[in-house]
Design a protein around this motif. Structure first.
Motif, PDB file in Angstrom:
ATOM      1  N   LEU A   1       0.818  -1.209   0.000  1.00 13.26           N
ATOM      2  CA  LEU A   1       0.000   0.000   0.000  1.00 13.26           C
ATOM      3  C   LEU A   1       0.857   1.266   0.000  1.00 13.26           C
ATOM      4  O   LEU A   1       0.346   2.365   0.164  1.00 13.26           O
ATOM      5  N   LEU A   2       2.181   1.093  -0.172  1.00 12.43           N
ATOM      6  CA  LEU A   2       3.067   2.257  -0.196  1.00 12.43           C
ATOM      7  C   LEU A   2       3.629   2.435  -1.597  1.00 12.43           C
ATOM      8  O   LEU A   2       4.004   1.466  -2.256  1.00 12.43           O
ATOM      9  N   SER A   3       3.672   3.690  -2.044  1.00 10.43           N
ATOM     10  CA  SER A   3       4.304   3.970  -3.327  1.00 10.43           C
ATOM     11  C   SER A   3       5.795   3.658  -3.219  1.00 10.43           C
ATOM     12  O   SER A   3       6.428   3.954  -2.212  1.00 10.43           O
ATOM     13  N   THR A   4       6.346   3.047  -4.270  1.00 16.58           N
ATOM     14  CA  THR A   4       7.761   2.672  -4.224  1.00 16.58           C
ATOM     15  C   THR A   4       8.650   3.749  -4.836  1.00 16.58           C
ATOM     16  O   THR A   4       9.800   3.492  -5.169  1.00 16.58           O
ATOM     17  N   THR A   5       8.093   4.946  -4.999  1.00 12.44           N
ATOM     18  CA  THR A   5       8.900   6.044  -5.529  1.00 12.44           C
ATOM     19  C   THR A   5       9.825   6.566  -4.427  1.00 12.44           C
ATOM     20  O   THR A   5       9.349   7.001  -3.386  1.00 12.44           O
ATOM     21  N   PRO A   6      11.139   6.508  -4.634  1.00 12.44           N
ATOM     22  CA  PRO A   6      12.044   6.956  -3.571  1.00 12.44           C
ATOM     23  C   PRO A   6      11.891   8.439  -3.278  1.00 12.44           C
ATOM     24  O   PRO A   6      11.698   9.244  -4.199  1.00 12.44           O
ATOM     25  N   GLY A   7      11.947   8.792  -2.013  1.00  5.59           N
ATOM     26  CA  GLY A   7      11.812  10.180  -1.597  1.00  5.59           C
ATOM     27  C   GLY A   7      12.863  11.068  -2.244  1.00  5.59           C
ATOM     28  O   GLY A   7      13.977  10.638  -2.499  1.00  5.59           O
ATOM     29  N   TRP A   8      12.506  12.314  -2.517  1.00  2.79           N
ATOM     30  CA  TRP A   8      13.388  13.351  -3.047  1.00  2.79           C
ATOM     31  C   TRP A   8      13.817  13.091  -4.480  1.00  2.79           C
ATOM     32  O   TRP A   8      14.638  13.815  -5.010  1.00  2.79           O
ATOM     33  N   SER A   9      13.258  12.063  -5.131  1.00  2.00           N
ATOM     34  CA  SER A   9      13.580  11.860  -6.542  1.00  2.00           C
ATOM     35  C   SER A   9      12.637  12.736  -7.373  1.00  2.00           C
ATOM     36  O   SER A   9      11.647  13.266  -6.874  1.00  2.00           O
ATOM     37  N   ASP A  10      12.985  12.853  -8.639  1.00  2.00           N
ATOM     38  CA  ASP A  10      12.188  13.660  -9.551  1.00  2.00           C
ATOM     39  C   ASP A  10      10.744  13.151  -9.604  1.00  2.00           C
ATOM     40  O   ASP A  10       9.790  13.931  -9.604  1.00  2.00           O
ATOM     41  N   GLU A  11      10.602  11.825  -9.632  1.00  2.00           N
ATOM     42  CA  GLU A  11       9.264  11.237  -9.728  1.00  2.00           C
ATOM     43  C   GLU A  11       8.459  11.491  -8.453  1.00  2.00           C
ATOM     44  O   GLU A  11       7.239  11.590  -8.497  1.00  2.00           O
ATOM     45  N   TRP A  12       9.168  11.583  -7.347  1.00  3.73           N
ATOM     46  CA  TRP A  12       8.507  11.828  -6.058  1.00  3.73           C
ATOM     47  C   TRP A  12       7.846  13.204  -6.062  1.00  3.73           C
ATOM     48  O   TRP A  12       6.679  13.348  -5.692  1.00  3.73           O
ATOM     49  N   TYR A  13       8.595  14.211  -6.527  1.00  4.15           N
ATOM     50  CA  TYR A  13       8.025  15.555  -6.588  1.00  4.15           C
ATOM     51  C   TYR A  13       6.797  15.567  -7.502  1.00  4.15           C
ATOM     52  O   TYR A  13       5.789  16.211  -7.206  1.00  4.15           O
ATOM     53  N   LYS A  14       6.907  14.834  -8.617  1.00  2.41           N
ATOM     54  CA  LYS A  14       5.760  14.789  -9.536  1.00  2.41           C
ATOM     55  C   LYS A  14       4.578  14.112  -8.873  1.00  2.41           C
ATOM     56  O   LYS A  14       3.436  14.533  -9.030  1.00  2.41           O
ATOM     57  N   GLY A  15       4.856  13.050  -8.117  1.00  2.28           N
ATOM     58  CA  GLY A  15       3.794  12.331  -7.417  1.00  2.28           C
ATOM     59  C   GLY A  15       3.095  13.201  -6.380  1.00  2.28           C
ATOM     60  O   GLY A  15       1.884  13.114  -6.191  1.00  2.28           O
ATOM     61  N   LEU A  16       3.878  14.070  -5.735  1.00  2.00           N
ATOM     62  CA  LEU A  16       3.283  14.981  -4.756  1.00  2.00           C
ATOM     63  C   LEU A  16       2.410  16.013  -5.455  1.00  2.00           C
ATOM     64  O   LEU A  16       1.441  16.514  -4.905  1.00  2.00           O
ATOM     65  N   GLY A  17       2.768  16.321  -6.701  1.00  2.00           N
ATOM     66  CA  GLY A  17       2.027  17.328  -7.448  1.00  2.00           C
ATOM     67  C   GLY A  17       0.747  16.794  -8.054  1.00  2.00           C
ATOM     68  O   GLY A  17      -0.267  17.488  -8.097  1.00  2.00           O
ATOM     69  N   ASP A  18       0.772  15.530  -8.527  1.00  2.48           N
ATOM     70  CA  ASP A  18      -0.398  15.036  -9.268  1.00  2.48           C
ATOM     71  C   ASP A  18      -1.331  14.182  -8.412  1.00  2.48           C
ATOM     72  O   ASP A  18      -2.269  13.577  -8.922  1.00  2.48           O
ATOM     73  N   GLY A  19      -1.057  14.104  -7.110  1.00  3.67           N
ATOM     74  CA  GLY A  19      -1.990  13.422  -6.223  1.00  3.67           C
ATOM     75  C   GLY A  19      -1.767  11.924  -6.085  1.00  3.67           C
ATOM     76  O   GLY A  19      -2.506  11.260  -5.363  1.00  3.67           O
ATOM     77  N   SER A  20      -0.752  11.367  -6.758  1.00  4.56           N
ATOM     78  CA  SER A  20      -0.547   9.925  -6.607  1.00  4.56           C
ATOM     79  C   SER A  20       0.107   9.588  -5.267  1.00  4.56           C
ATOM     80  O   SER A  20       0.111   8.439  -4.848  1.00  4.56           O
ATOM     81  N   ILE A  21       0.668  10.588  -4.581  1.00  8.10           N
ATOM     82  CA  ILE A  21       1.110  10.413  -3.199  1.00  8.10           C
ATOM     83  C   ILE A  21       0.229  11.353  -2.359  1.00  8.10           C
ATOM     84  O   ILE A  21       0.346  12.567  -2.463  1.00  8.10           O
ATOM     85  N   ALA A  22      -0.648  10.773  -1.537  1.00  6.43           N
ATOM     86  CA  ALA A  22      -1.718  11.577  -0.945  1.00  6.43           C
ATOM     87  C   ALA A  22      -1.358  12.202   0.395  1.00  6.43           C
ATOM     88  O   ALA A  22      -1.935  13.222   0.764  1.00  6.43           O
TER      89      ALA A  22
END
Lengths: 450, 302
Positions: A259-280
């Motif tokens: 149930l946890l996103s496997t996107t590593p913190g502080w990576s480029d994809e992480w910032y995008k995930g915070l922006g598009d709602g995939s990390i809530a």
């Protein structure tokens, strides 16, 4: 410290066998080592004012965004002093360089930014000036208790706190509204929200966590754990104490059920995930608003702040990240370095610059100032976030300690606990492996580890 | 009298000549000893000590070596780079060889362009290359993510534990194929064209020319390229160390021997043990490179 230098220098003599030159070097190394040591323990608050008047040049290592503006303001106030600001890398990159300079016996700055978790490591190797003699004890009342205890322990004051990071839950309200989630106040509710969100949209996760030592230790801290204790060279590691187990058992439900996103913190994809709602949501330190505003501009207006979920409903949180500045024993002018440090982290002028850069303070005056509490940034939809964050800073359990080799400990977190994340298996097993390697390392390094 | 004068004069002159020779060799010897021999000797001396965070440094003899030979982390990392070497190096060298032969065949249009294009990745710093591929491999917003979305399921997972070696191998191949190709291509350029003409008159086809003339002419270059690649594989560091930020649990702190040495030294302050890893890896690399050279040159003679 001087004995280590001497031993190293002697070994160098044996190896290079350029006897005359090397003996000369080793003598000067010892001499400079001992003078700076004595200069560090003696002195008084008056010395600092005198040093500021005399002036001189010091070097300051920092990666804070406010560093440049603070140094400029300081040099304006004290034209006789020149501060060379060097960005020697962010957190562990800087510690590596600092440790190398300390081992080499030269090349360290006068003042350096060090996060709370790393201060014991440098204090233990006797690399930091004890600031008690400069009257820094009088400054204690200016800081909240948690950060102060991170820089002052064992009867010595090793630095001054700059920022602090009481943890809170940052959540994306847009996502919460869209999927009909209520803001969780306990971890049972948090896990239920995670299941509901991921079931409704498999690309969305309650949070991302691929195993981060700083996060895990803070979560254990919040759960009431005390896995590390250190008194001098006596160290104990128990990553299966009640608090550690409490965290691992509940977090397991997220890890084992993917149930946890496997996107590593502080990576480029992480910032995008915070922006598009995939990390809530994010469970993190109070310094996060500045990061969100500057790096996740796309989600402006979506995020809100709530207190951390708890295990039993009693409000409790922990510190995550944050750090202060220290004076290195290698400093040729420790009085001036200490004077700069005192200004940097207690002068209102400097703290104003620090707050403007989005930092979260550790000084009680700012934490209780009505102006600070009333701030309602548009990024957070006009929510008075500082009320939540300041409230969190009052609910941090005391007595937490980091290991005197926490930087190393964090570097092998991925090898041990990280494997549980990778295989979606029991975190307790990972914690046990981590513990075993930490005990072995401690014993190898001359500690008495239980 | 005269004979005595001669005998005394001769050694004097010889001694003088020796001294002058050293004058020429001296600057080189100082630099050689200072920057090549001294660091190695210093590293070897380091391996005989153990410095602790508590209690300072002490002489421990060969104890670091004994520990190393029982250290499963070290053997795991060595096994991993060996596996990498056995798979990646042949693939890369065959690709380089094919590219060099194709360019040399004079049957391609725009061979100058392709030569530069294939070589270009080598001009990209390794760190930048790893970052570029890190973006490409991103399984949400990178090219990999787009491909997976297009296919409909997660076919490519460059950062999973099963794929990671192949992902790194792909980066390394991309980086160094052009470099090896250039070595081969340069060697092919030296082959006198009369040989090809003679072969064609004798009725040999292109493939016969390749197997009969070009490959034998390339043997020395292949040995050199193989040795460079072996050394490169054992020194694998940049790519996994940078990708570790993106795959923190899959790439451990002891993923390759070099990463292990680095983390021992810079995260754990175990300088002495780190030096032991470095020395042992140096010896292993030298031995394997020597064996390859020995075998390669023997075949060349035959």
């Amino acid at each position: 410290m001087s004995s280590i230098i001497k031993r190293k220098a002697l070994r160098r003599v044996a190896v290079v066998a350029a006897s005359a030159l090397a003996v000369g070097l080793s003598l000067t190394a010892c001499a400079s080592g001992s003078t700076s040591t004595s200069g560090g323990s003696a002195g008084s608050a008056a010395d600092l004012d005198a040093a500021l008047k005399t002036g001189g040049t010091i070097t300051y290592w920092s990666w804070t965004p406010s560093g440049e503006a603070q140094v400029a303001a300081f040099e304006k106030a004290y034209p006789n002093v020149t501060v060379n600001l060097v960005n020697a890398g962010t957190n562990k990159d800087e510690y590596t360089k600092l440790q190398n300079a300390i081992t080499a016996g030269s090349g360290a700055p006068d003042v350096a930014q060090v996060e709370y978790y790393a201060i014991p490591q440098f204090a233990l190797s006797d690399s930091l000036v004890d600031l008690t003699g400069y009257g820094f004890g009088d400054l204690q009342s200016q800081y909240s208790a948690g950060p102060w205890s991170s820089v002052a322990f064992g009867g010595k004051i090793y630095g001054l706190p700059q920022d602090s990071g009481p943890m809170a839950m940052f959540y994306n309200k847009k996502v919460f509204d869209q999927y009909g989630l209520t803001v969780p106040t306990t971890y049972d509710e948090y896990i239920a929200a995670a299941e509901k969100l991921h079931a409704a949209d498999p690309t969305k996760y309650i949070t991302s966590d691929t195993g981060d030592a700083g996060f895990a230790t803070s979560m254990i801290w919040q759960a009431g754990g005390n896995p590390f204790t250190a008194s001098g060279t006596d160290v104990s590691v128990n990553l299966q104490d009640t608090g550690s187990k409490k965290w691992a058992d509940s977090w397991n439900k997220l890890v084992e059920n993917k149930l946890l996103s496997t996107t590593p913190g502080w990576s480029d994809e992480w910032y995008k995930g915070l922006g598009d709602g995939s990390i809530a949501t994010l469970l993190t330190g109070a310094w996060m608003p500045g990061v969100l505003e500057s790096s996740v501009a796309a989600a402006s207006g979506d995020w809100r702040v709530a207190p951390m979920p708890t295990y039993d409903g009693t409000p409790v949180t922990a510190e995550n990240g944050g750090g202060g500045q220290v004076v290195l024993k290698q400093s040729k002018n420790p009085a001036l370095a200490a004077a700069f440090l005192r200004w940097l982290n207690s002068d209102p002028e400097s703290i104003k610059v620090f707050l403007a850069s989005g930092g979260f303070p550790s000084t009680t005056a700012e934490l209780s100032s009505p102006d600070f509490l009333a701030q309602a940034p548009d990024y957070f939809g006009g929510q008075k976030i500082n009320e939540v964050l300041v409230d969190a800073s009052k609910n941090v359990p005391t007595g937490w300690q980091y290991l005197p080799y926490q930087v190393y400990a964090n570097s092998i977190f991925g090898d041990t606990v990280g494997q549980a994340y990778e295989n979606n298996s029991d975190l307790n097993v990972g914690l046990q492996t981590w513990q075993k390697q930490l005990v072995d390392y401690g014993n190898q390094q001359g500690f008495t580890v239980k | 009298m005269a004979s005595i004068a001669v005998t005394t004069a001769r050694p004097k002159r010889r001694a003088k000549r020796d001294w002058r020779g050293w004058g020429f060799v001296g600057p080189f010897m100082i630099v050689f000893l200072g920057v090549l021999v001294a660091p190695v000797v210093y590293a070897i001396v380091l391996t005989l000590f153990r410095q602790q965070l508590v209690g300072g440094s002490g002489f421990v003899g060969l104890s670091n070596y004994v520990t190393l030979f029982q250290d499963s982390k070290f053997w795991e990392s060595l096994f991993r780079v060996t596996l990498f070497l056995l798979v990646q190096v042949p693939i890369m060298l065959v690709l380089s060889l094919v590219a060099a032969l194709a360019l040399d065949s004079l049957r391609l249009h725009g061979s100058g362009f392709f030569r530069i294009a294939i070589f270009l990745p080598y001009a990209v710093p390794g760190v930048v290359a790893a970052l570029i591929w890190g973006f490409i491999y991103g399984n949400q917003f990178g090219l990999t993510g787009s491909l997976n979305k297009f296919i409909g399921f997660d076919l490519f997972q460059p950062f999973s534990s099963e794929w990671i070696l192949a992902s790194i191998g792909n980066i390394v191949t991309w980086e160094f194929m052009g470099y090896n190709m250039l070595i081969f291509y340069a060697a092919l350029k030296v082959v006198p064209t009369e040989l090809y003409e003679a072969a064609e008159i004798d009725g040999a086809g292109q493939f016969r020319i390749i197997s009969g003339i070009k490959i034998p002419a390339l043997r020395g270059s292949i040995v050199i390229a193989t040795i460079f690649s072996i050394i490169g594989s054992f020194q694998l560091f940049n790519e996994p160390n940078l990708l570790k930020n993106l795959a923190p649990n899959v790439i451990s702190s002891y993923f390759t021997p070099n990463m292990y040495a680095y983390n021992l030294s810079f995260a754990g302050q175990q300088f002495n043990y780190s030096a032991t890893v470095a020395i042992v890896m140096g010896i292993i690399t030298a031995v394997i490179a020597y064996i390859v050279q020995l075998r390669g040159s023997r075949q060349e003679v035959r």
